[in-house]
Scaffold this active site. Structure first.
Site, PDB file in Angstrom:
ATOM      1  N   GLY A   1      -3.201   6.231 -20.682  1.00 37.23           N
ATOM      2  CA  GLY A   1      -3.557   5.894 -19.309  1.00 37.23           C
ATOM      3  C   GLY A   1      -3.956   7.137 -18.569  1.00 37.23           C
TER       4      GLY A   1
ATOM      5  CB  VAL B   1       2.982   5.360 -24.722  1.00 37.45           C
ATOM      6  CG1 VAL B   1       4.335   4.906 -25.269  1.00 37.45           C
ATOM      7  CG2 VAL B   1       2.978   5.280 -23.208  1.00 37.45           C
TER       8      VAL B   1
ATOM      9  CG  ASP C   1       4.439  -0.776 -12.163  1.00 39.38           C
ATOM     10  OD1 ASP C   1       3.791  -1.614 -11.508  1.00 39.38           O
ATOM     11  OD2 ASP C   1       4.008  -0.231 -13.174  1.00 39.38           O
TER      12      ASP C   1
END
Length: 813
Positions: free
Chosen positions: A93, A98, A207
């Protein structure tokens, strides 16, 4: 760049994202014909393609993880981050990447590692990582994917090591298994418990969305990325508005109005996000949709537009993803009713009324008008599932009667047939109305109490704002400040005051501050008993927490009495297999073991373990606790092999779930050291004791009782090896810690001081031994010291006298 310019760049950026490269150039040439600088700024954004997503919006980890579409090699794959080997890139992102990683050693551990991209590795970000890591690691809950570790790569970029969860997003799981409405509510209810647990520890997710809630193949939901937004966002700045693409640390479809407009974020933001998730789980569509995804449109839609009720929205076909990042998940979906194992008309009728109200209450624009806590949202779901009135709905007589009829359908039908029974039916209806009114009043009382707690905790959090203090605020300082205010500010809300007092007391206890803990726990217990009566859940909770304090202070009979009373209440209210009953059984087993009633203790520990295993996750911290406690009893019973297996398994779970640098992991090392020493493995025991101390020195205060116990235990091993020089400094530290926490006249403090005097004697340091022993004798003059301990002091005095004079020891001496 002024705000208007920023909005213009952002608007064009999102418009260009939907076009091919050739079309982008043609469109930019047309729109920016008179402003080459504007076109250049948009091209820069497009080149980086940061999108609205980012590090915090990485797809969920596990089998349902959306694998990164990049085909270029990744320089970090195959390298090592701390103790972990990075095996594969899972997703990227705008903020970072990740990876799936593996830790090899005594056992193989698979984890997910998030690495911050270059440019984010500033001193401030690194400071936040260090400050937040311990907070996040403390979120020990079976439905929260914990933060295990963290650090920095050789190039300075920080990373976080997360529990790897093999699962799919909650919305996908529900649809793939065609779960009914009640089944979806049951899973969502578990999610609420996990979020509420974090809120009680002052952690806000910020979130929440389906991609951050994975459900494993066993049907267990796991929440991801708790608190990460606070680590990476500009959380310390009270008024941060969402102006540029790079500043977006949220997912607009699930964000609350206050997040969108940059107002202070509290636990109410998570309540709103949960409402949006529930809306989608029930209706099959999202409440909010965007066309251009510009800041102005997102703000207008989220803060001004009222979404249709879920029962109305279910009539629509499932909407195509409005977030480009979701395009890979877009499929031709069957009707929502089919995915929920019901006909469309029946689904609409099921959602109409209470479920509409629950969802829309959670999603209200004004945070003050939502459910004040996640617990209250969960409580209304429980009431719906039990066909009881919900607190969020206006409680009219017709509404209560409707609930009564649904709960007693057969009786009502029979009564309606018999004209002579009409009066009885009317009487029953009014009786039920009074019952429902009491239920409603209780629900509203609970809601009012939760609102007050929420407001008080928000002010407590604000008091920790660095802008109000010269430096960082410690947990102890925050607790002391809160304790000083609670009596005056909540005098008119005794139940709220009791709840906060109980939390304060439990927190003081975890810090080893027994006097402060007892003050608050006893006050909370007395308030709750006087207001609620002996059979109430909250009174039983107070009894358990007060018993935990009494156990820590060595007052075992008093602790046992309170725990048995709490057990009776929890079994009456909730039955045998639930978290409350299992927790009390575990505590009662510990108290019985301390009184050497080993068979009874074993029975309660096995009951606790069985209940916790039955409740879901066999590798939860709670299961580890039960295994640890059972192992201690088995060791005292002489069942050393079985005891070692239980304690090793407990430590394995704690290392996997909680990470290395956690107080419970340190406890696991220390307990396994005791076990291995009993089996004659002295070298292994010493290594484990030292590892436990290494961890405890990092995560506990210097005078914490747990650290004192481990220091004492290691010194015992060293004394038996005649390593007096190594043992004495450890015992001295244990004496200081014990006396600071328990007081010099506590029998356990005197016991450690006696051990120090004995070790000094064995080392030939007779003068020091005499001085230490004299102080122990003086402290032992109080009535609370048992006679057998005084006898041991007398015996040590005689041993010291003989050692100084060279007199031979008699018999076993």
């Amino acid at each position: 760049m002024n705000p208007e310019r920023l909005r213009r760049v952002e608007e064009l950026y999102f418009r260009m994202l939907e076009l091919s490269a050739v079309e982008r150039e043609r469109a930019l040439g047309s729109v920016c014909a008179d402003d080459a600088g504007l076109a250049r700024e948009v091209r820069v954004l497009l080149a980086h393609d940061t999108r609205v997503g980012g590090f915090l919006e990485s797809p969920a980890l596990g089998a349902g993880f959306a694998v990164s579409g990049a085909t270029t090699p990744d320089e970090l794959v195959g390298t090592v981050a701390g103790r972990y080997r990075l095996d594969a890139r899972l997703a990227s992102g705008g903020m970072g990447t990740v990876y799936r990683a593996t830790r090899d050693g005594e056992f193989t551990q698979h984890v997910a590692i998030k690495v911050v991209k270059r440019g984010m590795d500033t001193d401030e970000i690194l400071r936040r990582f260090r400050a937040e890591r311990q907070t996040l690691a403390a979120l020990s809950h079976p439905n929260i994917a914990g933060v295990i570790d963290g650090g920095a790569l050789p190039d300075g970029r920080p990373y976080l090591v997360m529990e790897f969860v093999d699962g799919v997003p909650i919305d996908q799981y529900c649809d793939q298994h065609s779960l009914k409405i009640e089944e979806r509510l049951a899973i969502f209810r578990v999610v609420c418990d996990a979020v509420g647990y974090a809120h009680q520890r002052l952690v806000v997710h910020r979130d929440l969305k389906p991609a951050n809630i994975l459900v494993t193949p066993a049907g267990i939901p796991k929440l991801l990325d708790f608190g990460i937004a606070k680590v990476l966002s500009n959380a310390d700045v009270p008024h941060t508005t969402m102006t540029t693409v790079q500043e977006r640390r949220l997912t607009p479809e699930y964000a609350s109005p206050e997040q969108i407009t940059g107002r202070p974020v509290t636990t109410a933001a998570d309540v709103h996000s949960l409402g949006v998730i529930l809306y989608e789980l029930l209706s099959g569509t999202r409440p909010y949709h965007f066309e251009t995804r510009t800041t102005s449109e997102i703000e207008r839609v989220i803060t001004e537009s009222e979404p249709p009720l879920p029962s109305t929205a279910v009539a629509r076909a499932p909407a195509s993803p409005t977030n480009p990042a979701d395009a890979s998940r877009a499929t031709v979906s069957p009707p929502p009713g089919l995915l929920r194992s019901t006909a469309p008309d029946h689904l609409r009728r099921s959602l109409r009324g209470d479920l509409d109200t629950i969802v829309m209450t959670a999603m209200r624009k004004d945070p003050q008008r939502r459910y004040p806590t996640v617990e209250q949202l969960a409580a209304d779901i429980d009431r719906y599932l039990r066909d009881l009135p919900i607190s969020a709905r206006k409680d009219t007589l017709s509404y209560r009667v409707a609930k009564f009829v649904r709960r007693n359908t057969a009786a009502t039908l029979v009564a309606s047939v018999a004209v002579l029974a009409l009066a009885a039916v009317v009487t029953t209806v009014f009786w039920q109305a009074r019952i429902a009114a009491r239920e409603r009043d209780a629900a509203f009382d609970a809601r009012d109490q939760a609102e007050a707690i929420n407001a008080f905790l928000q002010e407590m959090l604000r008091s920790a704002d660095p802008s109000r203090h010269a430096g960082d605020v410690s947990v102890r300082e925050l607790l002391d400040e809160t304790a000083g205010r609670i009596s005056n500010e909540l005098a008119d809300r005794p139940l709220t005051q009791a709840s906060i007092r109980n939390t304060l007391g439990a927190t003081y206890l975890s810090l080893g501050l027994y006097d402060e803990a007892e003050s608050h726990l006893r006050a909370a217990y007395q308030q709750r008993v006087s207001l609620l009566g002996e059979g109430h859940h909250d009174v039983a909770e107070s009894k358990h927490d007060l018993a935990a304090l009494l156990y820590a202070k060595g007052k075992y009979p008093e602790a046992e009495t309170l725990l048995r009373e709490a057990m009776e209440v929890f079994r009456t209210i909730r039955g045998d297999h639930n978290a409350d009953t299992a927790r009390v059984a575990s505590s009662l087993g510990a108290v019985l073991r301390a009184q050497n009633r080993l068979d009874e203790a074993e029975r309660f520990h096995r009951e606790s373990l069985a209940a916790r295993m039955k409740m879901g996750n066999p590798e939860s911290p709670e299961v580890a606790e039960s295994l640890n406690n059972l192992g201690g009893v088995l060791r005292q019973q002489g069942k050393l092999s079985e005891a070692e297996d239980a304690v090793r398994r407990s430590l394995e779970i704690r290392r996997h779930v909680l990470g290395e640098e956690h107080p419970l992991t340190a406890q696991g090392y220390a307990n396994l050291a005791v076990m291995t020493y009993a089996l004659g493995k002295a070298d292994e025991a010493e290594r484990m004791f030292r590892r436990a101390i290494e961890i405890e020195e990092k995560v506990l205060a210097p005078d914490h009782p747990e650290l004192a116990t481990t220091l004492h235990s290691l010194s015992f091993v060293l004394v038996n090896r005649k390593d007096y020089a190594g043992a004495i400094p450890l015992i001295e530290r244990a004496v200081v810690a014990r006396e600071q926490t328990l007081g010099a006249s506590d029998p356990r403090s005197i016991q450690v001081r006696l051990f120090l005097a004995s070790t000094l004697r064995l080392a030939g340091r007779f003068g020091e031994s005499e001085r230490v022993l004299g102080m122990a004798v003086e402290h032992a003059r109080v009535d609370a010291v048992p006679q057998e301990l005084r006898a041991k002091l007398d015996e040590e005095l005689e041993l010291l006298r003989r050692a100084r004079t060279g007199s031979p020891l008699e018999g076993s001496k």
